[in-house]
Motif scaffolding. Structure first.
Motif, short mmCIF file in Angstrom:
data_model
loop_
_atom_site.label_atom_id
_atom_site.label_comp_id
_atom_site.label_asym_id
_atom_site.label_seq_id
_atom_site.Cartn_x
_atom_site.Cartn_y
_atom_site.Cartn_z
N TRP A 54 -32.00 -43.70 50.83
CA TRP A 54 -31.85 -42.37 50.54
C TRP A 54 -30.56 -41.79 51.19
CZ3 TRP A 54 -35.43 -40.66 47.08
CH2 TRP A 54 -36.63 -41.80 46.77
N CYS A 55 -29.83 -41.05 50.50
CA CYS A 55 -28.71 -40.12 51.00
C CYS A 55 -28.47 -39.05 50.18
CB CYS A 55 -27.32 -41.33 50.77
SG CYS A 55 -26.01 -40.17 51.41
N ASP A 56 -28.78 -38.05 50.82
CA ASP A 56 -28.80 -36.63 50.23
C ASP A 56 -27.66 -35.69 50.78
OD1 ASP A 56 -29.36 -33.91 49.37
OD2 ASP A 56 -31.69 -34.09 49.86
N MET A 57 -26.72 -35.66 50.02
CA MET A 57 -25.45 -34.98 50.56
C MET A 57 -25.64 -33.23 50.78
SD MET A 57 -23.46 -37.10 51.06
CE MET A 57 -21.69 -36.56 51.28
N GLY A 58 -26.61 -33.03 50.27
CA GLY A 58 -27.20 -31.58 50.35
C GLY A 58 -27.62 -31.23 51.73
N ARG A 59 -28.01 -32.33 52.50
CA ARG A 59 -28.57 -32.16 53.68
C ARG A 59 -27.57 -32.30 54.92
NH1 ARG A 59 -33.90 -35.34 54.84
NH2 ARG A 59 -33.89 -33.72 56.41
N VAL A 60 -26.38 -32.90 54.52
CA VAL A 60 -25.43 -33.42 55.55
C VAL A 60 -24.65 -32.17 56.13
CG1 VAL A 60 -23.33 -34.71 56.00
CG2 VAL A 60 -25.07 -35.65 54.36
N ASN A 61 -24.46 -31.87 57.21
CA ASN A 61 -23.81 -30.91 58.03
C ASN A 61 -22.39 -31.28 57.99
OD1 ASN A 61 -22.20 -29.08 59.51
ND2 ASN A 61 -24.42 -28.68 60.86
N PHE A 62 -21.47 -30.75 57.07
CA PHE A 62 -20.33 -31.45 56.71
C PHE A 62 -19.28 -31.10 58.05
CE2 PHE A 62 -21.62 -31.48 52.48
CZ PHE A 62 -21.49 -32.70 52.02
#
Length: 189
Positions: free
Chosen positions: A36-44
């Motif tokens: 599972w990879c959720d780019m909406g949760r990543v702190n860029f």
């Protein structure tokens, strides 16, 4: 280079960089390992500022090997569920330096012996849809069938992946109920 051997590539050496990506993993009803990879949760900002490109390379190499050596992945294959979170093209292409992107492409395209059964993509922006149509002309039928673009977060769509009980809590725009992380539980205890 020595990026992957100095310091030794261990779970403790990559933990902080890996945590920045918020990956999760589970086993679905078919026995497949699901990444599972959720780019909406990543702190860029944290991904870019707190870690070097080598840190990310090390984390990705370690994580993909942890996935590859998982018994469920070896016996039943894998599924990848990716929430793109409508990430823009510029943000996507500048998230990592080009050299790191090239190294990750070399790692993941045709090198890792991972049996990827399906790749589900949520919230793919228009630019990805156009890009996929263009490169789709050069992809095998089998590969195209494995890439599934999810239309929305509705129950009908999430049921294709196993229902809300298969979605990790906090993933995307659904009220998933899954707690736990297979790789986290086996490698960081």
């Amino acid at each position: 280079g020595t990026d992957l051997i100095e310091p030794p590539l261990t779970s403790s050496s990559i933990k902080k960089a890996l945590d920045a990506w918020q990956f999760n993993s589970s086993i679905n009803s078919e026995g497949q390992l699901v990444w599972w990879c959720d780019m909406g949760r990543v702190n860029f900002a944290k991904v870019k500022e707190d870690f070097t490109p080598e840190d990310h390379l090390r984390a990705f190499v370690w994580y993909t090997h942890a996935l590859m050596y998982n018994e469920s992945a070896q016996q039943n294959g894998m599924a990848f569920v990716y929430n793109v979170a409508k990430m823009g093209m510029i943000q996507s292409f500048t998230l990592m330096p080009a050299k790191l992107g090239a190294k990750l492409d070399k790692l993941t395209i045709g090198v890792l012996p991972i049996k990827m059964q399906n790749m589900y993509m949520f919230e793919s922006p228009t630019w990805i849809n156009i890009f996929m149509k263009l490169i789709g002309m050069f992809m095998s039928k089998k590969m195209k069938e494995r890439m599934i673009f999810m239309k929305d977060w509705s129950t009908a769509e999430t049921d294709k992946i196993g229902g809300l009980e298969c979605f990790p809590k906090g993933f995307g725009k659904v009220n998933g109920t899954l707690v736990g992380n297979v790789i986290e539980e086996t490698a960081f205890r």
